[in-house]
Design a protein around this motif. Structure first.
Motif, mmCIF file in Angstrom:
data_model
loop_
_atom_site.group_PDB
_atom_site.id
_atom_site.type_symbol
_atom_site.label_atom_id
_atom_site.label_comp_id
_atom_site.label_asym_id
_atom_site.label_seq_id
_atom_site.Cartn_x
_atom_site.Cartn_y
_atom_site.Cartn_z
ATOM 1 N N ASP A 1 0.846 -1.229 0.141
ATOM 2 C CA ASP A 1 0.119 -0.019 0.117
ATOM 3 C C ASP A 1 0.798 1.261 -0.006
ATOM 4 N N GLY B 1 2.764 2.123 -2.503
ATOM 5 C CA GLY B 1 2.584 2.627 -3.879
ATOM 6 C C GLY B 1 3.432 2.048 -4.910
ATOM 7 N N LYS B 2 3.982 0.893 -4.390
ATOM 8 C CA LYS B 2 4.947 0.153 -5.426
ATOM 9 C C LYS B 2 4.350 0.017 -6.931
ATOM 10 N N THR B 3 3.096 -0.478 -6.923
ATOM 11 C CA THR B 3 2.540 -0.606 -8.223
ATOM 12 C C THR B 3 2.131 0.671 -8.747
ATOM 13 N N THR B 4 1.884 1.637 -8.355
ATOM 14 C CA THR B 4 1.674 2.934 -8.812
ATOM 15 C C THR B 4 2.919 3.470 -9.225
ATOM 16 N N ASP C 1 1.183 14.571 -1.588
ATOM 17 C CA ASP C 1 -0.383 15.211 -1.787
ATOM 18 C C ASP C 1 -1.031 15.062 -0.825
ATOM 19 N N SER D 1 4.784 12.255 -5.342
ATOM 20 C CA SER D 1 3.478 11.497 -5.412
ATOM 21 C C SER D 1 3.342 10.664 -6.628
HETATM 22 P P1 G4P Z 1 1.538 -1.143 -3.272
HETATM 23 O O1 G4P Z 1 1.699 -1.693 -4.740
HETATM 24 O O2 G4P Z 1 2.906 -0.681 -2.615
HETATM 25 O O3 G4P Z 1 0.793 -2.005 -2.464
HETATM 26 O O4 G4P Z 1 0.694 0.240 -3.442
HETATM 27 P P2 G4P Z 1 -0.357 0.752 -4.742
HETATM 28 O O5 G4P Z 1 0.409 1.367 -5.672
HETATM 29 O O6 G4P Z 1 -1.275 -0.207 -4.927
HETATM 30 O O7 G4P Z 1 -1.009 2.005 -3.992
HETATM 31 C C1 G4P Z 1 -1.717 1.781 -2.745
HETATM 32 C C2 G4P Z 1 -2.857 2.756 -2.729
HETATM 33 O O8 G4P Z 1 -2.256 4.061 -2.448
HETATM 34 C C3 G4P Z 1 -3.509 2.892 -3.993
HETATM 35 O O9 G4P Z 1 -4.862 3.524 -3.649
HETATM 36 C C4 G4P Z 1 -3.017 4.027 -4.843
HETATM 37 O O10 G4P Z 1 -3.878 4.610 -5.695
HETATM 38 C C5 G4P Z 1 -2.684 5.096 -3.644
HETATM 39 N N1 G4P Z 1 -1.454 5.930 -4.029
HETATM 40 C C6 G4P Z 1 -0.424 5.482 -4.642
HETATM 41 N N2 G4P Z 1 0.539 6.693 -4.461
HETATM 42 C C7 G4P Z 1 -0.279 7.824 -4.163
HETATM 43 C C8 G4P Z 1 0.052 9.055 -3.980
HETATM 44 O O11 G4P Z 1 1.070 9.541 -4.368
HETATM 45 N N3 G4P Z 1 -0.831 9.851 -3.532
HETATM 46 C C9 G4P Z 1 -1.825 9.232 -2.946
HETATM 47 N N4 G4P Z 1 -2.856 10.261 -2.297
HETATM 48 N N5 G4P Z 1 -2.256 7.753 -3.220
HETATM 49 C C10 G4P Z 1 -1.171 7.479 -3.724
HETATM 50 P P3 G4P Z 1 -6.272 2.313 -3.205
HETATM 51 O O12 G4P Z 1 -7.335 3.154 -3.004
HETATM 52 O O13 G4P Z 1 -5.881 1.224 -2.236
HETATM 53 O O14 G4P Z 1 -6.111 1.637 -4.599
HETATM 54 P P4 G4P Z 1 -6.776 1.979 -5.993
HETATM 55 O O15 G4P Z 1 -8.068 1.982 -5.988
HETATM 56 O O16 G4P Z 1 -6.690 3.602 -6.273
HETATM 57 O O17 G4P Z 1 -6.144 1.265 -7.135
#
Ligand code: G4P
Length: 527
Positions: free
Chosen positions: A22, A24-27, A144, A256
């Motif tokens: 969670d 943000g690795k996948t993102t 953010d 972000s």
């Molecule tokens: P992971 O692979 O490390 O487990 O993490 P992943 O990228 O799936 O990100 C986990 C959650 O954090 C996702 O939301 C993603 O959209 C959010 N996220 C990633 N980077 C940022 C960022 O820079 N800012 C904010 N505000 N959020 C971020 P989610 O609701 O769990 O999933 P989804 O429905 O958006 O896919």
């Protein structure tokens, strides 16, 4: 050495992104692929993340893991560079898989959530990086959103990850007031506008004291930025690439991932400073990537979950020379020559048959049970690569045969699953019983299911109360024998016949360590 080979090596960057689930690795992975032109829209990367709702349903998890074969390695070109990202499962029950993947990379990017800071999984993975002096870059994500003070985050990174840090970018506020980052590495201001797809505009700043900065971010934030930068220069020594390459200091970026902010800066710095494939130690000698002869090792085996189709993919990291399709190579353990008609490489989302691969590349070889984790392939030389340790498991159970007619099938199944690296097996020297050690409950279920469906064997688990399995050694053979005699009920051997002490509590382990100072206790199989 051929110039072609040398050029191919120098342009390769093979790394893994690691984080606590969670963060943000996948993102981040997706955004990197976007910059590499490997994908064109956000949302195209299948998350290798195991959905929280699925944690009790491991079949579902395995299905998701099945999907992830294609995304296990993502290769793409970025400018002159060839980048290979090795994906790692986020679910902690597959941590062992991640540990082994880390043996195949030349560097690592760690993603940390600015609100949550360093979490358990990150800490554990960093220990593996530290053991191997793997260079790491840290990306502090989700600026953010409201989060912690960046100086506090830096302190926590140093303390929790036990590595010196050096910020190479610096945030201007966070959360709702986040205005962007000052890029210390390249001296520029990146201004933030929330958006998932756009790339931030860089404003080159020669001097942070210039009135332009006040104009762009407002006077009070400009004053604060200058103070912060001064403090950073006072507290943190200047960034030194050599120290980074030695694993002594980790540069830190802020951004972000979701907003594609700070990602390009990270990538641009990464390709410049991250190491290209380096020499790797084999038991026999040090092997240099620029050697003409091919060598490589298997670091991961991915089983096909279709029970009618017992085939796997063995993931081979090329260590030296050029790998070519349909050329005979020596499989060192079996001492057989093998050639591969359909080796695959992974470019972004696609798996393609490849004709050649270079050091740093990962190739997938379809396999029907010939390979074990740690196996070496060479052009002919006898080589065994080091550095594929097993780590002390965290959960233990006795495995028993539940169908006496199928003892042979059970033995075979267990052996093959252990070779695949699904879990570890120890044989108790006292009563001969077999103990399976895992890092999570889920693996016991996976083993039971696969034994039944792939081998027709049935197993039963029986509880055993163990705290840790430690590999032991000593320079003093008498001391070692005396220890084994004293602890004979708690001695076992691993799959390679090495001595393992089964400590049933932390207290017992500490007592053993203080009572037997001549014995060294190790928590990983390689020392
Ligand atoms: P992971 O692979 O490390 O487990 O993490 P992943 O990228 O799936 O990100 C986990 C959650 O954090 C996702 O939301 C993603 O959209 C959010 N996220 C990633 N980077 C940022 C960022 O820079 N800012 C904010 N505000 N959020 C971020 P989610 O609701 O769990 O999933 P989804 O429905 O958006 O896919």
């Amino acid at each position: 050495m051929s110039e072609e080979l040398n050029n191919e090596i120098k342009r390769r960057r093979t790394f893994a992104i690691i984080s606590h689930p969670d963060a943000g690795k996948t993102t981040l992975t997706e955004k990197l692929l976007l910059f590499g032109g490997a994908i064109h829209v956000a949302g195209a990367v299948k998350s290798n993340k195991i959905k929280k709702t699925a944690t009790s349903d491991w079949m579902e998890i395995e299905k998701q893991r099945g999907i992830s074969v294609a995304t296990s390695v993502m290769g793409f070109n970025y400018g002159d560079y060839k980048i290979n990202i090795l994906d790692t499962p986020g679910h902690q029950d597959f941590a062992e898989d991640t540990f082994r993947t880390l043996t195949a990379v030349d560097s690592v990017i760690i993603v940390v959530d600015v609100a949550k800071g360093v979490e358990t999984q990150t800490r554990r993975l960093m220990e593996v990086c530290r053991m191997r002096n793997t260079p790491v870059i840290i990306f502090v994500n989700k600026l953010d959103r409201e989060g912690r003070d960046p100086f506090d985050i830096l302190d926590e990174l140093e303390q929790e990850l036990k590595i010196n840090v050096r910020p190479l970018s610096w945030p201007i506020n966070i959360g709702a007031k986040f205005k962007g980052v000052y890029n210390i590495f390249e001296q520029g201001l990146d201004l933030f506008t929330p958006s998932k797809q756009t790339i931030s505009e860089r404003v080159e700043i020669e001097d942070v004291n210039s009135p332009l900065v006040d104009e762009l971010i407002g006077h009070s934030d400009a004053v604060k930025l200058r103070e912060d930068l001064e403090l950073i220069d006072g507290v943190y020594p200047e960034f030194n690439v050599e120290e980074y390459l030695n694993g002594e200091v980790a540069p830190v970026f802020f951004g972000s991932a979701l907003n594609t902010f700070g990602v390009k800066e990270l990538l641009d710095c990464f390709v410049k400073i991250a190491p290209y494939p380096k020499a790797i130690d084999a038991v026999e000698r040090r092997v240099y990537p620029s050697e003409e002869s091919f060598s490589g090792f298997v670091f991961k085996i991915h089983a096909n979950m279709d029970p009618n189709h017992r085939s796997c993919i063995a993931f081979v990291k090329v260590c030296s020379g050029k790998f070519e399709r349909n050329v005979n190579y020596r499989h060192v353990r079996s001492d057989k020559m093998m050639r591969f008609a359909a080796p695959t490489a992974f470019m972004a989302q696609k798996k393609n048959v490849v004709d050649e691969a270079y050091p740093g590349d990962i190739i997938g070889i379809p396999d029907t049970g010939n390979f074990k984790i740690g196996d070496t392939l060479t052009s002919g030389e006898l080589l065994h690569f080091k550095g594929l340790p097993s780590f002390s498991p965290e959960m233990f159970k006795y495995i028993e045969n539940a169908d006496p007619m199928k003892a042979k099938q059970l033995d075979k199944g267990i052996r093959q699953l252990m070779d695949e690296g699904v879990a570890q097996m120890f044989t108790n020297s006292f009563n001969g019983r077999k103990i399976i050690g895992t890092v999570g409950q889920l693996q016991f279920e996976v083993i039971q299911y696969r034994l039944l469906h792939e081998y027709g064997a049935q197993c039963r688990w029986e509880p055993i109360s163990l705290y840790k399995a430690c590999w032991i050694e000593s320079d003093d053979n008498n001391a070692l024998e005396a220890f084994k005699k004293r602890k004979h009920q708690f001695m076992a051997t691993d799959k390679d016949g090495r001595d393992v002490f089964l400590a049933d509590s932390n207290y017992v382990l500490q007592m053993a360590q203080s009572d037997f100072p001549k014995i060294r206790f190790h928590f990983a199989s390689e020392f």
